[in-house]
Structure formats: C-alpha cells, structure tokens
Design an enzyme around this catalytic site. Sequence first.
Site, PDB file in Angstrom:
ATOM      1  N   THR A 186      87.669  31.122  16.358  1.00 35.79           N
ATOM      2  CA  THR A 186      88.751  31.092  15.361  1.00 35.79           C
ATOM      3  C   THR A 186      88.547  32.267  14.416  1.00 35.79           C
ATOM      4  O   THR A 186      87.412  32.683  14.172  1.00 35.79           O
ATOM      5  CB  THR A 186      88.754  29.791  14.532  1.00 35.79           C
ATOM      6  OG1 THR A 186      87.513  29.718  13.849  1.00 35.79           O
ATOM      7  CG2 THR A 186      88.951  28.575  15.390  1.00 35.79           C
ATOM      8  N   GLU A 331      92.468  26.363  18.374  1.00 30.79           N
ATOM      9  CA  GLU A 331      91.984  25.075  18.894  1.00 30.79           C
ATOM     10  C   GLU A 331      92.996  24.407  19.823  1.00 30.79           C
ATOM     11  O   GLU A 331      92.704  23.388  20.437  1.00 30.79           O
ATOM     12  CB  GLU A 331      91.688  24.112  17.733  1.00 30.79           C
ATOM     13  CG  GLU A 331      90.429  24.421  16.947  1.00 30.79           C
ATOM     14  CD  GLU A 331      90.663  25.386  15.788  1.00 30.79           C
ATOM     15  OE1 GLU A 331      91.657  26.148  15.831  1.00 30.79           O
ATOM     16  OE2 GLU A 331      89.846  25.376  14.843  1.00 30.79           O
ATOM     17  N   LYS A 444      97.980  21.520  -6.082  1.00 27.70           N
ATOM     18  CA  LYS A 444      98.043  20.142  -6.567  1.00 27.70           C
ATOM     19  C   LYS A 444      98.253  20.173  -8.072  1.00 27.70           C
ATOM     20  O   LYS A 444      97.326  20.357  -8.837  1.00 27.70           O
ATOM     21  CB  LYS A 444      96.777  19.388  -6.184  1.00 27.70           C
ATOM     22  CG  LYS A 444      96.638  19.296  -4.672  1.00 27.70           C
ATOM     23  CD  LYS A 444      95.393  18.544  -4.240  1.00 27.70           C
ATOM     24  CE  LYS A 444      95.285  18.605  -2.736  1.00 27.70           C
ATOM     25  NZ  LYS A 444      94.236  19.486  -2.234  1.00 27.70           N
ATOM     26  N   TRP A 449     102.337  17.623  -5.083  1.00 26.43           N
ATOM     27  CA  TRP A 449     102.012  18.767  -4.232  1.00 26.43           C
ATOM     28  C   TRP A 449     103.131  19.798  -4.267  1.00 26.43           C
ATOM     29  O   TRP A 449     104.304  19.470  -4.144  1.00 26.43           O
ATOM     30  CB  TRP A 449     101.806  18.314  -2.775  1.00 26.43           C
ATOM     31  CG  TRP A 449     100.491  17.642  -2.564  1.00 26.43           C
ATOM     32  CD1 TRP A 449      99.612  17.221  -3.530  1.00 26.43           C
ATOM     33  CD2 TRP A 449      99.894  17.309  -1.315  1.00 26.43           C
ATOM     34  NE1 TRP A 449      98.506  16.654  -2.951  1.00 26.43           N
ATOM     35  CE2 TRP A 449      98.650  16.685  -1.593  1.00 26.43           C
ATOM     36  CE3 TRP A 449     100.272  17.478   0.019  1.00 26.43           C
ATOM     37  CZ2 TRP A 449      97.799  16.238  -0.597  1.00 26.43           C
ATOM     38  CZ3 TRP A 449      99.427  17.024   1.012  1.00 26.43           C
ATOM     39  CH2 TRP A 449      98.201  16.413   0.701  1.00 26.43           C
TER      40      TRP A 449
HETATM   41  P1  ADP Z   1      92.667  30.500  11.773  1.00 29.12           P
HETATM   42  O1  ADP Z   1      92.680  29.013  11.678  1.00 29.12           O
HETATM   43  O2  ADP Z   1      91.318  31.051  11.703  1.00 29.12           O
HETATM   44  O3  ADP Z   1      93.668  31.198  10.884  1.00 29.12           O
HETATM   45  P2  ADP Z   1      94.419  30.472  14.043  1.00 29.12           P
HETATM   46  O4  ADP Z   1      94.933  31.755  14.488  1.00 29.12           O
HETATM   47  O5  ADP Z   1      94.021  29.489  15.048  1.00 29.12           O
HETATM   48  O6  ADP Z   1      93.166  30.836  13.241  1.00 29.12           O
HETATM   49  O7  ADP Z   1      95.423  29.887  13.006  1.00 29.12           O
HETATM   50  C1  ADP Z   1      95.982  28.615  13.083  1.00 29.12           C
HETATM   51  C2  ADP Z   1      96.689  28.318  11.808  1.00 29.12           C
HETATM   52  O8  ADP Z   1      97.708  29.288  11.544  1.00 29.12           O
HETATM   53  C3  ADP Z   1      97.426  27.000  11.817  1.00 29.12           C
HETATM   54  O9  ADP Z   1      96.556  25.929  11.566  1.00 29.12           O
HETATM   55  C4  ADP Z   1      98.452  27.217  10.708  1.00 29.12           C
HETATM   56  O10 ADP Z   1      97.896  27.005   9.426  1.00 29.12           O
HETATM   57  C5  ADP Z   1      98.779  28.669  10.834  1.00 29.12           C
HETATM   58  N1  ADP Z   1     100.026  28.827  11.588  1.00 29.12           N
HETATM   59  C6  ADP Z   1     100.178  29.106  12.886  1.00 29.12           C
HETATM   60  N2  ADP Z   1     101.476  29.210  13.212  1.00 29.12           N
HETATM   61  C7  ADP Z   1     102.182  28.963  12.084  1.00 29.12           C
HETATM   62  C8  ADP Z   1     103.577  28.907  11.749  1.00 29.12           C
HETATM   63  N3  ADP Z   1     104.525  29.155  12.628  1.00 29.12           N
HETATM   64  N4  ADP Z   1     103.906  28.600  10.478  1.00 29.12           N
HETATM   65  C9  ADP Z   1     102.969  28.362   9.545  1.00 29.12           C
HETATM   66  N5  ADP Z   1     101.645  28.414   9.787  1.00 29.12           N
HETATM   67  C10 ADP Z   1     101.250  28.709  11.040  1.00 29.12           C
END
Ligand code: ADP
Length: 547
Positions: A186, A331, A444, A449
């Site tokens: 990640t 993930e 918060k 929220w």
């Molecule tokens: P990291 O968690 O390290 O940033 P990832 O590339 O796996 O790596 O990112 C996943 C996260 O990116 C998601 O849990 C979410 O918070 C965000 N994310 C992915 N796609 C979207 C989207 N279309 N809109 C908003 N957030 C998104």
Amino acid sequence: MLGQMMSQPLLISSLLVHAERHHGNREIVTRRPEGDIHRTTWKGVSKRSRQLANALEGMGLKATQRVGTLAWNTDRHLELYYGASGAGMVLHTLNPRLHPDQLVWIADNAGDQAMFFDLQFLPLIEATAHRYESVKHFILMSDRAHMPAETKIPNLQCYEELIESASDTYDWPQFDENQASSLCYTSGTTGNPKGVLYSHRSTVLHAYAAVAPDALNLSSRDAVLPVVPMFHVNAWGLPYSAAMAGAKLVFPGPGMDGKSLYDLFEAEGVTVSAGVPTVWQGLLAHVEAEGARFSTMKRTVIGGSACPPAMLRAFDETYGVQVLHAWGMTEMSPLGTVCTLKGGQEDLDGDARFAVLSKQGRAIFGVDMKIVGPDGEELPWDGKTSGELLVRGPWIVDSYYNRHGDDILRFDKAGLGWFPTGDVSVIDPDGFMQITDRTKDVIKSGGEWISSIDLENIAMGHPGVAMAACIAAYHPKWDERPLLVVMKKPGAEVTKDDILGYLEGKIAKFWTPDDVVFVDQIPLGATGKMQKNKLREEFKDYNLPTI
Ligand code: ADP
C-alpha cells in the site's frame, strides 16, 4: 453430489494463452523509457514472456520466489507480469516514487531475489544496490546500447540479452490457483507500507469482474491506455483484463504529462483510459489550452481519490468522454465499486444525472459491502447515514504479507468476515456508495461529522482553484473545525472571501471552513494523492481566527 465439470485452475498464464490464440495480432504499443515508440502484439508479448520464464528459471529462481520491478508502464513490464507470475514466481511491483530508504525496506520485507528496473532508475540502483540484502540479480530493462560502460551494481544484466539468449519454448506450469502471483505494498498514506499478496485465483476473478459492462466494459474493440502505473495495484488490473478481452494496450512509459498523453491517445486511437484525478487535471489543462478534442476516447476510469464533480462535467459535457468513477484499494485488487447508471435512470439529465455519476458507485459482483456504526451495527442505506465501510469478497485481502506479532490480522479467517476499509461513506437506497471521508480525515466538530471530501469537491469547482484540501484544525470549543488549504490556478486572483462566498448556500452553515489558507503547492504522495497527513503536520499549531 459434485458437479461434473472440468476442474481447471484459474491461472494468470491462461489469460496470456487466450490473448495469443484469439487476439494474437492485437497491438501492444509502448512509448519506451528510451524514447522510441515500440510496437508489438499479444503474440509477440507471449513469445517473449515464455523466453523470460526460461531466463528466470535459468537464473535459478524458483516458484513463489519474489521478483521485484521498478518500472513504468511498458511492454517489458507486461512481459514480467506474465513471465514471472506465469512461471509460478511472485511479481513484486515497487513504486519508484517512494523514498530510497522505503524501497530498500519494502524489497527486504518482501525478500525480493531479483530486481528489474527501467533506464531512469539506473542512478537510483547505482546508489542503493549494496543495501538490498535479498536481491541477487539486477537487470536493466533495456538493450546492450543503453548498458552503462562502468557500474557499481554487482552482476548487472541486460534485459534484452537475457530474452534473446532464452528459448521461446516453454509450457506454462499448472498449479493450485490459490498460489501467490503478485505482491503490492500500500502506498503508505496510512502509515508503514503493508504487503498485499494476490493469488492467481483472485487476479483472474477480478479480471472477469472488471470487463463486465457495468464495470469497465472492456472488449476486443477497445484500445486501453492505463495511466495508472503498473506499480500501483497492478494498474487496476488492466494488464489482465485487457488480455481477457483481447483489447489493444497502449503504454505511456514515463510520459504522464498532459501533452504526451494526449498525443498518444490520438495517435493510437485510444478508447479507454484510467488514472487518478491529478493526472487528468494535467490532461484537461493541456486540451483546454490547445483547444483540442478527443477523436477516439470514449471512457475514462477515474479513481484512487474522489473525482471532483467539475472534472466529471468537463469530460462529459465539454469533451463527450464518459467518466467511470471507481473506488477501490490495494487491499481489494483494487476494484470495489464503479459508477454507472442503473436501469430506469437512463432518462436522468443535467444535475440529477451528475449527482448520481459523481458517487463512487455500485458494488461489482464479487464485492459485498456494508456500513457500520462505532459499535459495529449495520447502518441503513438511506443516502444520509454515514458509517465505516466494510467489504468482503474473493479478491479482498485476508491478511497482510510478512507481518509479525500484533500486526497479523486475519480479516476473514479470524471470523471478522469483513475488511475494514478505513473509509467513511453513505449508501443510497439504490446501492450507490459515496465516500464522504477517510476515518482519519473526517472533521469531528462538536460531535458532528464534516466531510472533508465534500468541501474539497465544492471548492475545486471555483474557477480560480487548482486544488483544495480540507483538514481538521484544533478548536478549543468544537474540538476540530475545517481549515481549507487552497492552491490557486496560475494567475488567478482569489481571496478567502471569494472562496467562502462560493461555498455559501452549497453547504450546511456549520460546515463553513473557519479559515482559508493559500499555498504554492499541495503535497502529493507517490500515487498522486493529496497528502493530508503532511498538511495536518504543517498546520498542527494553526490558530484559527476567533470570530
Ligand atoms: P493508500 O491506502 O495507501 O492510499 P490505495 O491506493 O490502496 O492506497 O488507496 C485506497 C484509498 O483511496 C481508499 O481507501 C480511499 O480512501 C481512496 N479512494 C480510492 N478511490 C476513491 C474514490 N473514487 N473516491 C474517494 N476516495 C477514493
């Protein structure tokens, strides 16, 4: 009584065998890191992947050993995807934008035996080769002419020579479909990088789901250009789903700027692309400045962070390009939801249509999702109640790779049954999910929220705003209050009052940021996402105005 159907393992090599047999002449075009445009076909990639598999075995690499890559989106990287995983090894794609210390840490944690890298990363490997403990083989992904005359890298090999010297006769081994196929860490916006180990089964099932019409809708008539890097969640699975569909693939190499991308879209008849919003910002700015149009582009997948509604509208209304807003995570291989209209919604127009399309979308088959409150009880799908988003399915992580002690979480087998995404969302009665925040980004304010994403999306609709990030700032009475950090478009004259005036009426009054600060740059992480943790650090002692 068991069914009486053939029990064939779902293996990554079968995708390549299919593409070669049924779509062998479909092109794979790459702007290579050396600068030239290279053309091959699925047949060509298959042949060289078999040569690579022989070469890897010739180097002494065995099934399940890890093969690292530091590489852009190219045909050679595609050969590694198939050659290494197909031979039973685990392809580990590293993100070259990470800090060298982090790369060394990740390669060691993964136990990489070999490191394949592009020309641009030669200086990086020169400087750090001695620090990679497990890596025994370093291979420069280029030809003899580009090999350095002198090098400190031990046993540096040339990719093209390795391929040329290997036989193209190779029978892809058959093994348990649950065997590991690839590894991705990640990007670390949420702490130390964690390894996610995909299997052949999870990868092939994910590819089946991705090609479906209400997902990415890929076919043999498409020409797909993945801007999302092959080191970021396997380019969202596109190298696999394109093989399944028999689509043409176009790889941009290191050239991710608006002009390079646009030129390639037009020259190669690209119909589908995919990337994070920050990349599309560069592309749109270029197209706008040149007064250009897209002549073949039909759809683009936007995900990784929220697609600002203004971007969605620009693609859709100005350029006639359909935006597929998608949500997922490393993930999750990564696809979880994709936003396409449902039956009965085809007649929606104007704002009503964009209101639906700007959501992150509906779960694709294979992913189940729910939202829960603080004590784990499931919350209603009313489009209003927000809670933490949990997911489960056959391409969702069960536990992280090579973790020790308390870090070992088994989301599924320990009986949790669900993976906590760390995202906060609402789900409407039609099943459209909308991310409102990450659990750590949500503001918060006195027990209520406030969605930082909503505020950013609206602020980014202001014509003078290039990028906006909303973070929580400490407040003595409300605990946290929103602070809006804004990067202006070049030459734009925008004041705090302009921004607050623009937000007025578009948000609940108590959401109004307590302050707006202007910065030259908003820090972006290795995958092009805004690094709000850095901003939080920068503004941790920020005193909000008292009135
Ligand atoms: P990291 O968690 O390290 O940033 P990832 O590339 O796996 O790596 O990112 C996943 C996260 O990116 C998601 O849990 C979410 O918070 C965000 N994310 C992915 N796609 C979207 C989207 N279309 N809109 C908003 N957030 C998104």
